[in-house]
Design an enzyme around this catalytic site. Structure first.
Site, PDB file in Angstrom:
ATOM      1  CG  ASP A 144       3.842   8.455  71.848  1.00 18.30           C
ATOM      2  OD1 ASP A 144       4.416   7.510  71.511  1.00 18.30           O
ATOM      3  OD2 ASP A 144       4.424   9.592  72.584  1.00 18.30           O
TER       4      ASP A 144
HETATM    5  C1  BGC Z   1       7.491   8.208  72.602  1.00 17.22           C
HETATM    6  C2  BGC Z   1       7.471   8.867  70.949  1.00 17.22           C
HETATM    7  C3  BGC Z   1       8.337   7.548  70.636  1.00 17.22           C
HETATM    8  C4  BGC Z   1       7.765   6.080  70.720  1.00 17.22           C
HETATM    9  C5  BGC Z   1       8.321   4.980  69.979  1.00 17.22           C
HETATM   10  C6  BGC Z   1       7.074   6.717  72.766  1.00 17.22           C
HETATM   11  O1  BGC Z   1       7.277   6.321  74.127  1.00 17.22           O
HETATM   12  O2  BGC Z   1       6.912   9.204  73.441  1.00 17.22           O
HETATM   13  O3  BGC Z   1       8.169   9.779  71.074  1.00 17.22           O
HETATM   14  O4  BGC Z   1       8.540   7.832  69.255  1.00 17.22           O
HETATM   15  O5  BGC Z   1       7.778   6.013  72.003  1.00 17.22           O
HETATM   16  O6  BGC Z   1       9.644   4.697  70.739  1.00 17.22           O
END
Ligand code: BGC
Length: 760
Positions: free
Chosen positions: A255
């Protein structure tokens, strides 16, 4: 003759797939043999907020990722989170995944995946970051709208066709957030303690289905910790379970900013590091310094010093090359399309089938309102519900608001609008403070207009702003905000013909429920929201959605909240009483948790346990163990507002007596009403006597049937051995104990129409 022909075709296609796979693997090995150490390492970390480099020298392209999961997000700047401000980065906004789950219609999940995948392909994305398959544990979780409810079978059944549809475009899905990321508060570090039984029976199930049945090509490690290790480089989750037990060959993507340690990132199964600060540590550096990532030069240096075996270096590079072979480098990918009439139509039918009718005293559908005065009240009737929410925000080419949808459909009525309440600007991580005098005057205006209307349609709920169903911050309480509870009550007093339409991805308290004539749960419906809502209100479409989670009467009825901060959002670990203490770094004991849960956690002093805020070592215990959602509420016979699987129709379905023939349970369902409709027939299984505590019943099969007035259909469920098993955490295996099992056939988890018993 025909048979032989088809058999030959089938064998040939199997051969082609096997051949294509062999071919892909040999091309990967060929590339790998030509790559330098630097090139292999460079595949494993970002070069911008959403991309990673390929190997230009060898013609290996870059990886372009995008959020996900409800549409293709607008473009984000190369080195920061701001919108890039393009003019051609719009999309079709599909309904949020809670709505998709509420359709209970796997074919719509396939259509959803295929359509959003076509848009991702058109926008030249390699990976679409979704679907989200974390389970619904608390209605405060700001991201429940991105997930598919509280039941692992429902989430599994819906995510598989979504993934297959998406990936048929040569765009990889990235199933998220693996694993145990069931809340936003403290998400960056909270250490989740859970038993293996609950882990395997509940939380891992949709991920398992996504990778084994759906064939997911990538997966996102989550922010939180498990067994004292961050999930994005967690030895047990990634090495032992995902790549070991499940033998998965895809790529693990962290993530964004969820990587914290070079050693663990190298050895514990992370393949691509994304979203760390550009100086790797604590801030966004003005110049591009991605080499400071944990898997950047620190990883390279370790490799050069001989501290990383070739098998690990090659495994990571191989997985990244495989991701690219399946997507950018595949000659089977299409060109895609954006915002086509077909996509808009798909968004509308998913929305139509996901809307859930929760209450109706007969006011709906609004069939004889011609010439009448309809008052629409509520900020969500006009506010964009595609903006906000965090990473799932979207820039749809068009978003039909509920007010517009109602005006278009009820053109022969006089339509008036009153805002009723105000919630402030759409912001991430922040909120405007609302002045009571402003709320009072908006309410007075709406109530005054309601006296003069024939029908009031209230459109409110949550709105994807901070702490209102949004990433990065959970809701603060179970009630609706901005004075909506009082507003609805006052409107209902002024005019009893009030239909309430609620947008949200979560349950909420309904103190006004007895006072209103109808309640429609409308989720976040995307581009076609207003059309779909008007379709259902008018009766052009008969509602057929069913709740993918329980709506409890009060927050404390959810087991996560019964344990105080231990169950949510996490506490100082040193002070945890047994059995919540467990042994740090070890899975919890399911039996100890359940024994104590059944006793009502008596003898445990919750008051000694402190939640120290952002201390970075809070521990949270999933103390309800396997009794998540309706499993808990059934076990303790707790009354609920609306049960899991619940939803009304404009017609009536009558169920016959279920019959059993060997392993086949069949039930006849008849539409005895006046209009065509769809019914979700649900099959739950309960183990009558077991050596361990088991839920009263668990969903094992469902089917949505379409029935014309007077029509009957037989729905059949063939009980599989696996449907009867529980996870034995002592021997790490699934066990089916001989005995009798009851199969419950129902229209919801609490509306059981008949039962049959089978013997194993
Ligand atoms: C989120 C993800 C997301 C990623 C990119 C993170 O903060 O938890 O779900 O895909 O950011 O935006």
């Amino acid at each position: 003759m025909k048979k032989v022909y088809f058999l030959t075709l089938f064998m040939a296609s199997l051969f082609t797939v096997a051949h294509a796979d062999d071919d892909m693997e040999s091309r990967i090995e060929e590339l790998l043999s030509q790559m330098t150490l630097e090139e292999k390492v460079r595949l494993c970390y970002a070069q911008s907020k959403f991309t990673s480099p390929g190997v230009p020298r060898l013609g290996v392209p870059e990886v372009y990722t995008s959020d996900g999961p409800h549409g293709v997000r607008m473009e984000i700047n190369w080195n920061d989170w701001n919108h890039a401000g393009w003019t051609n980065d719009y999309c079709t906004a599909f309904p949020a995944l809670t709505c998709l789950a509420a359709t209970w219609q796997p074919e719509l999940a396939r259509l959803y995946g295929r359509s959003v995948g076509e848009e991702a392909r058109y926008r030249k994305k390699t990976v679409l970051l979704g679907p989200g398959v974390n389970l619904y544990r608390t209605p405060l979780n700001g991201r429940n709208f991105e997930y598919m409810g509280e039941d692992p079978l429902l989430a599994s059944t819906m995510c598989v066709p979504y993934i297959q549809g998406l990936q048929s475009n040569g765009v990889a899905c990235c199933v998220k957030h693996f694993a145990l990321n069931e809340q936003e508060t403290l998400r960056g570090h909270v250490d989740v303690r859970v038993s293996d039984r609950a882990l395997y029976e509940l939380y891992l199930r949709p991920f398992h289905a996504a990778v084994t049945e759906g064939g997911a090509w990538s997966l996102m490690g989550s922010y939180n910790q498990y067994l004292d290790q961050h999930a994005s480089h967690n030895a047990r989750l990634l090495n032992d379970i995902l790549k070991g037990e499940w033998k998965w060959d895809g790529a693990v993507i962290s993530d964004w900013g969820a990587t914290h340690n070079t050693q663990e990132a190298i050895f514990n199964g992370l393949d691509l590091e994304m979203g760390s600060y550009t100086d790797g540590l604590s801030s966004e550096a003005p110049i591009n310094t991605y080499d400071d990532y944990y898997l950047g030069s620190a990883y390279l240096e370790k490799c050069k010093r001989g501290e990383v075996p070739d098998s690990i270096i090659n495994d990571k590079a191989r997985r990244m090359l495989r991701l690219l072979m399946r997507t950018e480098m595949s000659d089977r990918k299409g060109y895609g399309s954006i915002n086509s009439p077909e996509h808009v139509a798909a968004a509308r039918s998913i929305a139509q089938e996901g809307i859930v009718l929760l209450k109706n005293n007969g006011i709906l559908p609004l069939t004889s309102v011609a010439g009448k005065k309809i008052l629409v009240v509520g900020e969500n009737a006009t506010r964009s519900l595609c903006a906000g929410g965090g990473s799932s925000e979207l820039k749809p080419r068009d978003e039909v608001s509920p007010l517009r949808g109602i005006k278009e459909r009820f053109g022969d009525c006089e339509i008036e609008y009153a805002q009723g309440y105000v919630s402030g600007r759409a912001m991430f991580g922040n909120t405007d403070k609302m002045q009571q005098t402003v709320l009072d005057s908006l309410r007075d205006e709406a109530v005054e207009k309601a006296h003069r209307a024939d029908v009031v349609i209230y459109v409110g709920g949550l709105n994807k702003n901070h702490q209102q169903d949004c990433e990065g911050g959970d809701r603060l309480h179970y009630n609706l905000s901005f004075g909506q509870d009082l507003l609805i009550s006052e409107l209902a007093k002024a005019n009893p013909n009030i239909v309430v339409v609620m947008a949200s991805g979560n349950a909420y308290a309904m103190p006004w429920l007895d006072e209103v004539s109808a309640l429609v749960q409308s989720w976040y419906l995307g581009s076609e929201a207003g059309h779909a809502i008007a379709d259902v209100l008018s009766g052009d479409v008969t509602p057929s959605g069913k709740l993918p989670f329980t709506i409890a009467k009060q927050l404390i009825d959810y087991p996560a909240h019964k344990m105080g901060s231990i169950g949510y959002p996490g506490v100082t670990p040193e002070l945890l009483p047994q059995p919540f203490g467990g042994e740090a770094g070890k899975p919890m004991n399911s039996k100890a948790l359940l024994d104590s849960a059944v006793k009502g956690w008596k003898g445990i002093s919750f008051s000694t346990v402190r939640c120290d805020g952002m201390k970075k070592n809070e521990t949270e215990v999933y103390g309800e163990d396997i009794l998540l959602g309706y499993r808990w509420l059934d076990y303790f016979k707790t009354q609920v507002q609306f049960p899991f699987g619940y939803g009304l129709s404009y017609t009536i379905f009558e169920y016959g007596k279920p019959v059993i023939d060997d392993r086949k349970v069949s039930v006849n369902v008849t539409n005895t009403g006046k209009v065509a409709g769809k019914e979700v027939v649900q099959f739950y299984v309960g183990d009558d006597k077991a050596s361990v505590l088991r839920p009263v019943k668990e969903l094992k099969h469902f089917e949505k049937v379409t029935l014309a007035p007077g029509e009957s259909k037989t729905v059949t469920y063939t009980v599989k051995d696996d449907d009867l098993k529980f996870f034995d955490e002592n021997n790490h295996e699934w066990v089916g104990e001989p005995g009798t099992f009851t199969i419950y056939v129902g229209a919801s988890s609490r509306d059981i129409k008949g039962k049959v018993v089978i013997k194993l």
